[in-house]
Design an enzyme around this catalytic site. Structure first.
Site, mmCIF file in Angstrom:
data_model
loop_
_atom_site.group_PDB
_atom_site.id
_atom_site.type_symbol
_atom_site.label_atom_id
_atom_site.label_comp_id
_atom_site.label_asym_id
_atom_site.label_seq_id
_atom_site.Cartn_x
_atom_site.Cartn_y
_atom_site.Cartn_z
ATOM 1 C CG HIS A 33 41.464 41.980 41.845
ATOM 2 N ND1 HIS A 33 41.598 43.008 42.794
ATOM 3 C CD2 HIS A 33 41.195 40.897 42.710
ATOM 4 C CE1 HIS A 33 41.334 42.573 43.872
ATOM 5 N NE2 HIS A 33 41.159 41.479 43.934
ATOM 6 C CD GLU A 49 37.765 38.472 42.052
ATOM 7 O OE1 GLU A 49 37.099 38.587 43.079
ATOM 8 O OE2 GLU A 49 38.784 38.400 41.956
ATOM 9 C CG HIS A 50 36.786 43.205 44.573
ATOM 10 N ND1 HIS A 50 36.862 43.499 45.779
ATOM 11 C CD2 HIS A 50 37.673 42.212 44.254
ATOM 12 C CE1 HIS A 50 37.668 42.765 46.265
ATOM 13 N NE2 HIS A 50 38.341 42.120 45.411
ATOM 14 C CD GLU A 82 41.879 41.566 47.362
ATOM 15 O OE1 GLU A 82 40.973 42.251 46.837
ATOM 16 O OE2 GLU A 82 42.305 40.587 47.067
#
Lengths: 437, 458
Positions: free
Chosen positions: B72, B75-76, B152
């Protein structure tokens, strides 16, 4: 490769499609109900959206929650069908009906297959005009609503927005959550539900959007069939909600590693001549894209939040400019300072021509892409009518956005953005944040 | 109301109209580029727009031990600088062209998408191809973005009792397989993620022969193929792409219990999860039967067995439902959930769930109920055609789960061929002495009285 990308970008920007390509037909049913239709026979079903304007703000103060509970009961039995009988009938036709209550409207979204459209419409008619409100169903859904209210009382985001609304609107219906309180919901009787039904669902204040496999003639008959038995006369709506909240910070103690900040001040009405400059301004400030000022300053530059956004809320009875984000308790104070700083910075110095150009390109380019799918189109058509937009709005909307000049935006920024009036409700255990600053 | 309640409980309703799978793909074309990149084109000419997606066959379940959250995190970081674009410029250009986009990471896949006017497709491919191999990792950007993903996690998981509970349930269900590790990552491991970790993950998995291009909208397969060959074609394939070797589960021989107390819980509930088979290449019948089982047992909020008995007739549940995820690389889970009405304990609610399973196995299936579900599945093909973006996403999930185009296209028929006997047999197999994880999400006893935990000061 960079030069190539820049060149392509420029070429593409010049070629952006000017407007949406859908064609709206204005339909008046034989019974006199107006509707907007985008006819598209390519997939054998139709999406319908009904907005019954008025919504939960029609609830009398002592019956707060009546419209919300009533709306939840519309799928719990109608005519000779109990809750299960009604659900089985809908499933048997593979239709789908959704009933939702909002402050300003009760919204009904329906999808029906062409092959059994008349039967599905008969079921929707029954739900809207002959709901049973059986005692057993009433008690069951009341228990669900109580559970939702208890959940909201422990949800920091809900606590933040309801605290903000209570402080801003006081005794006006906008000041209380539409679900009602444990006390008002416990006291609601079947007669209260019947009264809410009579007030909320009327032919006189409904707007209709439709998209899909249906002709204007068929749509007119369908709408009359579904809505014809509803009363024409609609009760008066409450007056404007004055915005009574001054600048400052309110802290609500809540056990969580993160704080939710909900903030805003009064906004600008949809029919204000400065609406479009304000609309573009909000896009630059904290609109939907990744590159707004607030996303850039709070998330990208400083890593203080996962996401932050603002919106021009067009609630019928009180326009506002609102925003929200979450930050760890140790960081939220800094994040608030950054937001206030941007508010003051843009109010004083405005935005740049580059920011304006980028926002206009995004808004005008994204707009035509919005009209994809029958369900979305039906919803947009209903929302536009509810806002009082003319039918040629879709055609002209990008011109309105493109016409906004830097001078317009910065003049409106100075008028609209008032850092001293900005109020933050912070729910959590924020560090170093004094409640009164 | 049940929809809102289920949302409030952090549950997703097993809504039938939500895309179950990419069934209705009217016109779908498939290609393979020479470098091994798979290309799928779904035509829909109603709006002059396209959805452009690149999916990588890698996700949180492919992370190295000790680096949870790295998939993840990468991905950022994909939105930061490349050799050609400055940090953030990717999104700037998408937005300047009237497009919108984002990305998502799951256990089995990582996906990137933009929705733009159809004539911008080449530009999107140019930029997506650029960041497939040419991402630049800057120490400052990595440090700031790590703070963003920790925020997040705080927002999505730590601030949500239901989110924390689900994390604990998954961790308890999987003893050895990485599906037990949260996609967002464990906080203590996220805090230690480094630039080198991110670069290593990126260099391992981000290659054309591990990617799937999906384009849906107002384009022809020929146009897409030509643009794909131009932009993605020149990227060389990796010759060291590792197999997705994952630790497997040992036999589940013990039931497990999770008791999670949090004073923010408003509606306590019990959840029972058990491992369940998923759609396998060439063998989707068992999963199809389980799709029906979840619907019959706990799908519709009014007519499923659990809703009918527990919510309506006995008035013992606020919400009772069954959930099944049919599509993943490795075995997923079948879940039963019951939020009792006040006055019914979680122990009783747990017993009610097993009573419903026994009732189902004893009473069998009402043919009319079965026929309604069959018709709804058939009709969902029609409704799904209206949502091309949803279709594109369903194709990505299915392909990254290891299914072939033939499997995906056969799924509709496999579902249609399920009989009530198949469902009963699948139910017998699922419920025959399963090893379960049973979880209680509840408030600590001390705060169970109606005290207001909030306090306002201005």
């Amino acid at each position: 490769m960079i030069a190539r990308i820049a060149a392509t970008l420029l070429a593409c920007v010049l070629a952006l499609p000017a407007s949406a390509t859908i064609e709206i037909e204005e339909v008046t049913s034989p019974g006199g109900i107006d509707a907007w239709l985008v006819e598209d026979p390519s997939i054998p079903f139709v999406a319908l959206e009904f907005w019954f304007v008025g919504g939960s703000a029609l609830d009398p103060a002592e019956n707060r929650g009546a419209t919300y509970l009533m709306t939840g009961l519309l799928e719990e039995g109608a005519a000779d069908m109990d809750a299960q009988g009604f659900a089985a009938a809908v499933e048997g036709l593979a239709a789908s009906f959704e009933f939702d209550s909002y402050r300003d409207a009760v919204v009904v979204s329906a999808q029906m297959l062409t092959q059994n459209r008349d039967e599905a419409a008969a079921l929707l008619r029954a739900a809207l005009t002959e709901p049973r409100f059986d005692e057993a169903a009433l008690e069951r859904v009341r228990a669900q609503v109580v559970s939702i209210i208890e959940g909201n009382a422990r949800d920091p985001g809900e606590i933040a927005s309801s605290t903000f609304n209570a402080m801003a609107y006081g005794d006006h219906p906008y000041g209380a959550p539409q679900e009602g309180t444990l006390e008002t919901v416990a006291a609601l009787t079947r007669d209260d539900i019947l009264a809410a039904h009579r007030a909320a669902l009327t032919r006189g204040r409904v707007v209709v959007g439709a998209a899909g496999d249906i002709t204007p003639e068929q749509l007119g008959q369908l709408i009359d069939g579904i809505l014809g038995a509803l009363p024409a006369e609609a009760p008066p709506r409450p007056g404007p909600a004055g915005f009574a909240l001054d600048g400052g910070t309110t802290v609500v103690d809540f056990p969580s590693p993160q704080s939710v900040a909900f903030f805003g001040h009064s906004g600008i009405a949809r029919d204000d001549p400065d609406f479009f400059p304000a609309f573009v301004l909000n896009e630059v400030l904290g609109g939907g894209g990744f590159r707004s000022r607030l996303m850039e300053e709070v998330r990208v530059e400083r890593g203080l939040t996962y996401g932050i956004g603002t919106s021009l809320s067009l609630a019928d009875l009180s326009p506002t400019l609102l925003g929200q984000f979450s930050s760890s308790n140790a960081l939220v104070g800094e994040a608030i300072e950054v937001v206030r700083g941007q508010w003051a910075e843009i109010a004083a110095n405005g935005i740049t021509q580059d920011e304006l150009d980028a926002a206009v390109r995004y808004m005008t380019g994204a707009y035509p892409l919005r009209f994809d799918g029958n369900g979305r189109i039906a919803g947009i058509l209903a929302a536009m009518q509810s806002d009082g937009m003319p039918v040629d709005y879709i055609e002209n909307r990008n011109d309105y956005v493109s016409a906004v000049t830097l001078e317009d935006v910065n003049r409106v920024a100075a008028r609209l953005l008032r850092p001293e009036a900005l109020h933050f409700v912070v729910v959590g255990q924020p560090e170093g944040l004094s409640p009164g600053n | 109301m049940l929809r809102r309640l289920a949302l409030a409980l952090g549950l997703t309703l097993p809504a039938f109209m939500a895309p179950l799978a990419a069934q209705a793909a009217g016109e779908v074309a498939e290609f393979m580029l020479d470098n091994g990149m798979q290309v799928i084109v779904i035509e829909d000419h109603r709006t002059p727009a396209v959805t452009h997606m690149v999916w990588y066959r890698t996700g949180a379940a492919d992370e190295p031990p000790g680096q949870s959250g790295i998939a993840h995190f990468v991905e950022h970081l994909m939105f930061k600088a490349t050799d050609d674009l400055a940090s953030g410029e990717f999104s700037d250009i998408v937005e300047a062209n009237g497009g919108s986009g984002n990305a998502f990471t799951s256990l089995d896949y990582t996906g990137y998408f933009q929705r733009v006017a159809a004539d911008r497709l080449g530009l999107m491919m140019q930029m997506e191809a650029d960041r497939m191999r040419d991402l630049v990792f800057d120490p400052e950007e990595v440090a700031t973005e790590r703070s963003v993903i920790i925020e997040e996690r705080a927002q999505r998981t730590d601030s949500s009792p239901g989110g924390l509970f689900n994390e604990q349930m998954a961790a308890a269900l999987y003893l050895n397989h990485p599906y037990g590790i949260p996609i967002i990552g464990w906080r203590h491991e996220m805090e230690g993620l480094t630039l080198e970790d991110a670069r290593a993950f990126y260099d391992t998995w981000y290659h054309p022969n591990n990617a799937i291009l999906i384009v849906a909208g107002d384009v022809t397969p020929e146009e897409v193929l030509a643009l794909a060959e131009q932009h993605y074609g020149p990227i060389p394939a990796s010759d060291s792409l590792p197999p997705r070797l994952r630790p497997t589960e040992p036999p589940h021989i013990a039931d497990r219990r999770v008791i999670f107390e949090d004073e923010r819980v408003a509606t306590p509930y019990v959840a029972i999860r058990m491992l369940a088979p998923v759609r396998e290449p060439g063998d989707q019948a068992e999963a199809a039967a389980l799709v029906y089982l979840a619907e019959l047992l706990g799908g519709s909020g009014q007519t499923s067995l659990m809703a009918r008995r527990l919510q309506i007739e006995e008035e013992r549940s606020l919400f009772a439902g069954a959930f099944y995820d049919s599509t993943s690389v490795d075995p997923s889970s079948f879940s039963l959930v019951n939020a009792p009405v006040p006055g019914v304990t979680l122990e009783e609610a747990e017993a009610d769930l097993w009573r419903m399973v026994e009732t189902f196995l004893e009473e069998g299936i009402d043919p009319e109920h079965f026929a309604r579900i069959q018709f709804q599945l058939e009709a969902s093909e029609i409704y799904e055609e209206d949502n091309t973006q949803g279709l594109a996403r369903a194709w990505g999930v299915e392909l990254t789960a290891g299914l072939s185009v033939a499997d995906i296209e056969a799924w509709t028929e496999v579902l249609a061929a399920v009989t009530p006997e198949d469902v009963m047999a699948a139910a017998q197999r699922l419920f025959d002495d399963p090893a379960t994880v049973t979880g209680y999400l509840m408030r600590p006893p001390a705060t169970d009285t109606e005290t207001d935990t909030t306090e306002v000061s201005q």
